[in-house]
Each structure stands twice: as structure tokens, then as C-alpha cells.
Design a protein around this motif. Sequence first.
Motif, PDB file in Angstrom:
ATOM      1  N   THR A  43      85.429 -52.974 -18.210  1.00 46.71           N
ATOM      2  CA  THR A  43      86.370 -53.541 -17.484  1.00 46.71           C
ATOM      3  C   THR A  43      86.183 -53.696 -16.010  1.00 46.71           C
ATOM      4  O   THR A  43      85.489 -52.893 -15.238  1.00 46.71           O
ATOM      5  CB  THR A  43      87.795 -52.713 -17.337  1.00 46.71           C
ATOM      6  N   ASP A  44      86.255 -54.922 -15.288  1.00 47.78           N
ATOM      7  CA  ASP A  44      85.760 -55.321 -14.251  1.00 47.78           C
ATOM      8  C   ASP A  44      86.939 -54.754 -13.146  1.00 47.78           C
ATOM      9  O   ASP A  44      88.155 -54.832 -13.430  1.00 47.78           O
ATOM     10  CB  ASP A  44      85.709 -56.713 -13.919  1.00 47.78           C
ATOM     11  N   GLY A  45      86.439 -54.647 -12.087  1.00 47.24           N
ATOM     12  CA  GLY A  45      87.277 -54.102 -10.770  1.00 47.24           C
ATOM     13  C   GLY A  45      87.962 -53.028 -10.842  1.00 47.24           C
ATOM     14  O   GLY A  45      89.191 -52.775 -10.643  1.00 47.24           O
ATOM     15  N   LEU A  46      87.292 -51.714 -11.448  1.00 53.79           N
ATOM     16  CA  LEU A  46      87.877 -50.481 -11.441  1.00 53.79           C
ATOM     17  C   LEU A  46      87.219 -49.651 -10.344  1.00 53.79           C
ATOM     18  O   LEU A  46      86.153 -49.612 -10.081  1.00 53.79           O
ATOM     19  CB  LEU A  46      87.874 -49.800 -12.671  1.00 53.79           C
ATOM     20  N   ALA A  47      88.120 -48.665  -9.682  1.00 57.88           N
ATOM     21  CA  ALA A  47      87.710 -47.677  -8.766  1.00 57.88           C
ATOM     22  C   ALA A  47      88.446 -46.349  -8.896  1.00 57.88           C
ATOM     23  O   ALA A  47      89.260 -46.647  -9.596  1.00 57.88           O
ATOM     24  CB  ALA A  47      87.768 -48.253  -7.399  1.00 57.88           C
ATOM     25  N   ARG A  48      88.047 -45.404  -8.237  1.00 58.60           N
ATOM     26  CA  ARG A  48      88.766 -44.055  -8.211  1.00 58.60           C
ATOM     27  C   ARG A  48      88.985 -44.008  -6.841  1.00 58.60           C
ATOM     28  O   ARG A  48      88.425 -44.230  -5.822  1.00 58.60           O
ATOM     29  CB  ARG A  48      88.101 -42.923  -8.904  1.00 58.60           C
ATOM     30  N   LEU A  49      90.273 -43.231  -6.428  1.00 59.73           N
ATOM     31  CA  LEU A  49      90.801 -42.896  -5.271  1.00 59.73           C
ATOM     32  C   LEU A  49      89.757 -41.801  -4.563  1.00 59.73           C
ATOM     33  O   LEU A  49      89.418 -40.985  -5.398  1.00 59.73           O
ATOM     34  CB  LEU A  49      92.007 -42.612  -5.204  1.00 59.73           C
ATOM     35  N   ASP A  50      89.428 -41.842  -3.355  1.00 63.44           N
ATOM     36  CA  ASP A  50      88.538 -40.575  -2.715  1.00 63.44           C
ATOM     37  C   ASP A  50      89.587 -39.520  -2.742  1.00 63.44           C
ATOM     38  O   ASP A  50      89.947 -38.984  -1.644  1.00 63.44           O
ATOM     39  CB  ASP A  50      88.293 -41.314  -1.593  1.00 63.44           C
ATOM     40  N   GLY A  51      89.694 -38.801  -3.751  1.00 63.97           N
ATOM     41  CA  GLY A  51      90.593 -37.526  -3.636  1.00 63.97           C
ATOM     42  C   GLY A  51      90.155 -36.624  -4.624  1.00 63.97           C
ATOM     43  O   GLY A  51      91.024 -35.447  -4.846  1.00 63.97           O
ATOM     44  N   TYR A  52      88.983 -36.517  -5.215  1.00 62.99           N
ATOM     45  CA  TYR A  52      88.273 -35.540  -5.944  1.00 62.99           C
ATOM     46  C   TYR A  52      88.406 -34.145  -5.216  1.00 62.99           C
ATOM     47  O   TYR A  52      87.904 -34.374  -3.927  1.00 62.99           O
ATOM     48  CB  TYR A  52      86.718 -35.986  -6.397  1.00 62.99           C
ATOM     49  N   PRO A  53      88.677 -33.110  -5.783  1.00 66.52           N
ATOM     50  CA  PRO A  53      88.817 -32.908  -7.333  1.00 66.52           C
ATOM     51  C   PRO A  53      90.268 -32.888  -7.746  1.00 66.52           C
ATOM     52  O   PRO A  53      90.663 -32.662  -8.805  1.00 66.52           O
ATOM     53  CB  PRO A  53      88.217 -31.487  -7.581  1.00 66.52           C
ATOM     54  N   HIS A  54      91.033 -32.893  -6.546  1.00 64.55           N
ATOM     55  CA  HIS A  54      92.275 -32.306  -6.808  1.00 64.55           C
ATOM     56  C   HIS A  54      93.180 -33.667  -7.100  1.00 64.55           C
ATOM     57  O   HIS A  54      94.214 -33.887  -8.038  1.00 64.55           O
ATOM     58  CB  HIS A  54      93.111 -31.896  -5.488  1.00 64.55           C
TER      59      HIS A  54
END
Length: 441
Positions: A25-36
Motif C-alpha cells: 500500500t502506497d502512502g502509509l506512515a506511523r505517527l511519532d508516538g511509539y511506544p504508547h
Amino acid sequence: MKHFINAKNNIVTESLDGFLVATLTDGLARLDGYPHTKVIVRTDWDKSRVALISGGGSGHEPAHAGFVGAGMLTAAVCGEVFASPSVEAVLSAIMAVTGEAGCLLIVKNYTGDRLNFGLAAERAKILGIKVDMVIVADDIAIPDADQPRGVAGTLFVHKIAGYLSKKGKSLEAIKKAAEATISVCYSIGLSLDSCTVPGNVKDDYLGQDEAELGLGIHGEPGFSKIALEEADKLMETACQKLAAVVAPGNYAVILNNLGSVPPLEMNILVNAYMRTELAEKTSMLIGPAHLMTSLNMNGFSISVLVLDDARKEALLADVGASAWPGICVPEKVKIIKMPGEEYKKDYKPSRNQTVEAVLRGVCNMLIEAEGDLNFLDSRIGDGDTGSTFGGAARSILAVVDGLPNNESCELYMALSRIISRNMGGSSGVLLAIFFMASGKS
């Protein structure tokens, strides 16, 4: 039980990063909030459209991160294994993807999910964000349950709501369609074993001759323990429960692998489903596939959606989410005539009671020894010797009276053909060569 993990407290974060590396899938990211905060979002999202957010505890992969993409979810909020994500995590997802068109939360009916997503929605409203929520409760396993669980039927809601969002429909219209979908969606699961959370001891509460109907996707108890039977009978048992409650009409069906059922067996279950009463009314099939799993649970679930023209259109629309397998229109198996003169019987039967008795005795001995031969072979090989010889023995027994039993050379040639047709593996071809050479001598 053994698992491919590093530290137990990093399971979900490391899994999500692996997913993002490998996803199509194109255009996916994670929010910068690891690990919570563990949130997967679309980076190409147009905030002029209604955002769709779902999620819950991890351990159900590819749900829900695998369904983030064009035409389905905008974001997925992931908790720890089988634990609802926090209020802050859900709120961060809402704030990251929601514009003036608003946001719809699609929530499975579990207490933790309802509370955390619900409180996050209320906090978002205080911040002036337009947000609403639907609860999916498609599990029909436990009759008259006050709070039916939300399981794989949730994916129908993702797909239909995602289609409407992509078309630019309003939050109110999407919520109405989602609730209508939920009202005609029904699911049930059946498992031969429960799941094991990494780091925990495996619970063997089901016996070798037992299965469980209606086991939950977190290993919760089902409707009842039932006898382990053939795949056709187990599928019929599950479908009878569904048939008793589904509304009339034509259906879309999800056949979901709950974790560790091999593809070989999932295809057997498809074949079993096509023999049921529900199959006669099924015009769309999704799967068999891993869609909403329960870690390594050895089971499957069936989700049935009553179709109308609008739902058909939505389900058939293309999506960019990598985990959505697409739609199959079930058809009867096509069979074409097999060529080859070598498969024709070119001998005349003849009787010889002594030879026939020897053939029957050897074949029955091989069938009786099938389990022992498989066990011995498993110590040094792939454990199929008994099954291979047993299959050949059964094929010979089925035609023994019609063989040229009184003509040795013809009998050997006939046995060579039967074995070459019905017995695979190295042993099959070697025996076929042996009998062919004997017949020519």
C-alpha cells in the motif's frame, strides 16, 4: 510455546514497522508516538473527505493496519496484543486525519474498545472536531447475548464506508450506511485450538477429538464444545447456526483464516461451504484469507452480509489497502476431458483366486500399517510413506476383481498403470517402473 519475537514489550511496535517496510500500500506512515501511541495513517489523505478510523488490540493482523488505504480506512489505532488502544492514541489518530468533513470511528463491540474510542470521540468533540461512531456486533455465536462481539464482519463496514467516503459522501450518510450494513451482517467462528499470546503458556483445553463453535477472536469461550468431525460436517454445523438468523436475500461471504489453518485445509473448507444451503444464495466470496486473525488460532470464521445494489457496488470497487483480497464470484468447478490413451484399460479381466487373495492381503497390510509407516518416515523424511502406499493399495483394491489376475505379464503392466496414476512420490514411480519391467520380461 515458541515464537519469533525479541522483547515481549516490543512485539507490536516491531511488527508495525515490519508491516510498513513490506506493505504494497502506497502512502502509509506511523505517527511519532511509539511506544504508547501506535497509529498507522495515510499520508495522501484528502481531509475534505470523511476520515474512517478503526482499530483495537493487536494480534488480529492484517486487521486493522492492513486495511488502511484508498477506498477503506484512513487510520488504524493499534493496542498491545488483545488490549484496546488508549484514549490518547485514538484521539491522536482523530486529530491527525480529520478535517471539516468529520470522522467516523468503526469500533468492534468490546468493552475496552467502546470505552476508549468513545471517550476519545467525546474529547475530540470538545476540541471542535466533527466525529461520530458505529459499533459492530456481528458475532451470532451466543444466542440472546446482550452485547454480541464484533468480529470479521467489521471488514464489510470498512469496505462500504470507505467506498462512500471516497465518493465524497457526508458523515451522516456514511454512518447511516454503516449502521444499515451492521444490521444485516452475521458471523461465527469454529476452531480446533485456541490461540497463544507470545510469552504465555499454551492452553490445551480442547481435547484431540474436540472443536469449539463460536470461539472468540481473543480466545474467549464459544457457544459449545463439539465433536471433531470431517470438514464438511463442521462447516455445515457453523452454517446452520448462521442460516437460522440471517435475513433472506443474496449474500456476500467472508471466509476468514483465524491464524494457523494451512491453505490446503482452507481450500477444503471453501469446498465444504459450497455444499451448504447458504452457498446457493452466495453471489460474492471474499477469501479464503487471513483477514481478522487471532494470533495462531487453528480455526476459521464465516461472515455473511445481506446484499443490496448499493452494497454490491461498494464491495466491487477497487481499493488500495493491501490486505483486501478482492471479490470472487463462486462458480461450479470446470472439468475438461483428460487426454491420453494410456489411461484406457487395455486388458481383459481374468480370475485367479490365489493371486487375488495375495493382492488383497498385501494391500490390506499396507493400509493397516499406514500410520506406523508415516511415523517411521517422519523420523528421517517427510512422513508420507504410509499415506502414499496406503493410497496405492486402496486404488488396487477398488479394481482387483477386474484385473488380468490369471495373466502374470498383463497383471504387472496393469499394476504399473494403476500405480503410476494413483501413487506419487519417488516410491510411486519406482514401483511403476518395477512392475512395467516385470511385465515386459
